[in-house]
Design a protein around this motif. Structure first.
Motif, short mmCIF file in Angstrom:
data_model
loop_
_atom_site.label_atom_id
_atom_site.label_comp_id
_atom_site.label_asym_id
_atom_site.label_seq_id
_atom_site.Cartn_x
_atom_site.Cartn_y
_atom_site.Cartn_z
N VAL A 26 4.07 -5.30 0.92
CA VAL A 26 2.88 -5.98 1.43
C VAL A 26 1.65 -5.35 0.77
CG1 VAL A 26 1.51 -6.57 3.46
CG2 VAL A 26 4.00 -6.41 3.65
N ALA A 27 0.86 -6.16 0.09
CA ALA A 27 -0.37 -5.69 -0.54
C ALA A 27 -1.56 -6.35 0.12
CB ALA A 27 -0.35 -6.01 -2.03
N LYS A 28 -2.58 -5.55 0.42
CA LYS A 28 -3.77 -6.12 1.06
C LYS A 28 -4.98 -5.26 0.74
CE LYS A 28 -2.88 -3.69 5.43
NZ LYS A 28 -2.67 -3.85 6.89
N PRO A 29 -6.18 -5.84 0.81
CA PRO A 29 -7.39 -5.05 0.61
C PRO A 29 -7.48 -3.94 1.64
CG PRO A 29 -7.88 -7.39 0.53
CD PRO A 29 -6.48 -7.26 1.03
N GLU A 30 -7.83 -2.74 1.20
CA GLU A 30 -7.92 -1.61 2.12
C GLU A 30 -9.16 -1.72 3.00
OE1 GLU A 30 -8.74 2.39 0.52
OE2 GLU A 30 -6.91 2.98 1.56
N LEU A 42 -12.68 -4.01 -5.62
CA LEU A 42 -11.64 -4.11 -4.61
C LEU A 42 -10.68 -2.94 -4.72
CD1 LEU A 42 -10.30 -5.91 -2.41
CD2 LEU A 42 -8.99 -6.99 -4.24
N GLU A 43 -10.30 -2.40 -3.57
CA GLU A 43 -9.25 -1.39 -3.50
C GLU A 43 -8.18 -1.91 -2.54
OE1 GLU A 43 -10.88 2.33 -2.30
OE2 GLU A 43 -12.01 2.62 -4.17
N CYS A 44 -6.93 -1.85 -2.99
CA CYS A 44 -5.83 -2.39 -2.18
C CYS A 44 -4.92 -1.29 -1.67
CB CYS A 44 -5.01 -3.38 -3.00
SG CYS A 44 -5.89 -4.88 -3.42
N THR A 45 -4.27 -1.57 -0.58
CA THR A 45 -3.22 -0.71 -0.04
C THR A 45 -1.90 -1.46 -0.08
OG1 THR A 45 -4.72 0.45 1.47
CG2 THR A 45 -2.38 0.51 2.01
N ALA A 46 -0.85 -0.78 -0.55
CA ALA A 46 0.47 -1.39 -0.59
C ALA A 46 1.40 -0.68 0.39
CB ALA A 46 1.06 -1.30 -2.00
#
Length: 234
Positions: A26-30, A42-46
Motif C-alpha cells: 500500500v503506497a500513500k502520501p505521508e 510529495l513524500e510517500c509511505t509504503a
C-alpha cells in the motif's frame, strides 16, 4: 568503464501495483499538507510485506541466527546467471533431477540458477498457487555447483505437504544460497549466459526483500536473438 546498450538490459521483476498484490503493498502520501505549495512536492509511505512482488529470501526467513537482508553479502546477489527451461510443468508438478540436468555442460560453479516455468503468467491471479516445486534430488544437484542463488518465475519452490518446515528453503539457507520467487521474462534470456543484479534493500531484521532484478546480456546476444526471430518468420 562499462557501457551498455539498452538492448542488453533485461527486466526480470514484476512491478509492484498499489493494493493489487497477494502480499501487502500500500503506497500513500505521508503528509498531504506537503502538496500545498506552488510546486509539486510529495513524500510517500509504503506499507509492504517483504514477500510482495518479485522478492529474494535470505537465511533469516527460516533460521533464527541466519543472515537478514542487511547482513546478506551483496556479492552473492550479483553474478553470472543461467536459465533452465522447465516449461510444460503444471501446478503441483515436481522439477526433477532429470529436468535440471539439462543444464549440464552449461552451468558453472557459482552461477545463479533461474528456473523458467512460464508461471509468471499466473502472477497476480487466483492461479498463482500451487506451483512446480523443486525436488530434493534436483536441489542437491544444483547445490553441487555452489550457486549464489536459485530463482523461479513461479510463486514458490517448496515441496508441498511437508509438515516439518520447508526443507528446500532450509537446505538452501544452510549453504548461504538465497531464493528468488516470482521472477518474470526469463524466456528472453533462456539460451544465454547473462550477468544478473538482484537489487535487494539492505534492511535490518528483514527475512526477504522485494527486488529489482536486471540481467545484462552479451553485446552480441541481442543480434543473435533478432536473427533467430527473422529465421522463424522465414
Amino acid at each position: 568503464m562499462m557501457k551498455f546498450k539498452k538492448e542488453q538490459i533485461v527486466e526480470l521483476s514484476h512491478p509492484l501495483i498499489n493494493n493489487k498484490e497477494h502480499f501487502t503493498y500500500v503506497a500513500k502520501p505521508e503528509d498531504i499538507s506537503l502538496m500545498r505549495r506552488d510546486y509539486w512536492y510529495l513524500e510517500c509511505t509504503a506499507t509492504l510485506c517483504a514477500h510482495a512482488g518479485t522478492h529474494v529470501e535470505v537465511p533469516y526467513h527460516h533460521m533464527i541466527d541466519g543472515m537478514d537482508c542487511m547482513a546478506f553479502p551483496v556479492e552473492r546477489l550479483i553474478g553470472e546467471a543461467i536459465v533452465i527451461n522447465c516449461l510444460g510443468k503444471k501446478a503441483g508438478d515436481p522439477i526433477t533431477l532429470q529436468d535440471v540436468k539439462k543444464a549440464e555442460g552449461r552451468i558453472e560453479k557459482g552461477d545463479m540458477i533461474f528456473l523458467y516455468c512460464g508461471f509468471d503468467k499466473y502472477f497476480r491471479t487466483d492461479d498463482w498457487e500451487p506451483y512446480p516445486y523443486i525436488t530434493p534430488e534436483a536441489l542437491e544437484w544444483m547445490l553441487s555447483y555452489e550457486p549464489k542463488c536459485i530463482g523461479t518465475d513461479a510463486s514458490g519452490v517448496e515441496v508441498p505437504g511437508v509438515l516439518n518446515g520447508e526443507p528446500i528453503h532450509v537446505t538452501c539457507f544452510k549453504k548461504g544460497v538465497a531464493i528468488i520467487e516470482s521472477m518474470t521474462n526469463l524466456g528472453a534470456i533462456e539460451n544465454e549466459r547473462t550477468t544478473a543484479f538482484v537489487l535487494a534493500l539492505p534492511m535490518q531484521g528483514m527475512d526477504a526483500s522485494p527486488v529489482r532484478i536486471v540481467a545484462i546480456r552479451d553485446w552480441d546476444a541481442p543480434k543473435a536473438q533478432n536473427k533467430s526471430e527473422k529465421e522463424k518468420k522465414a
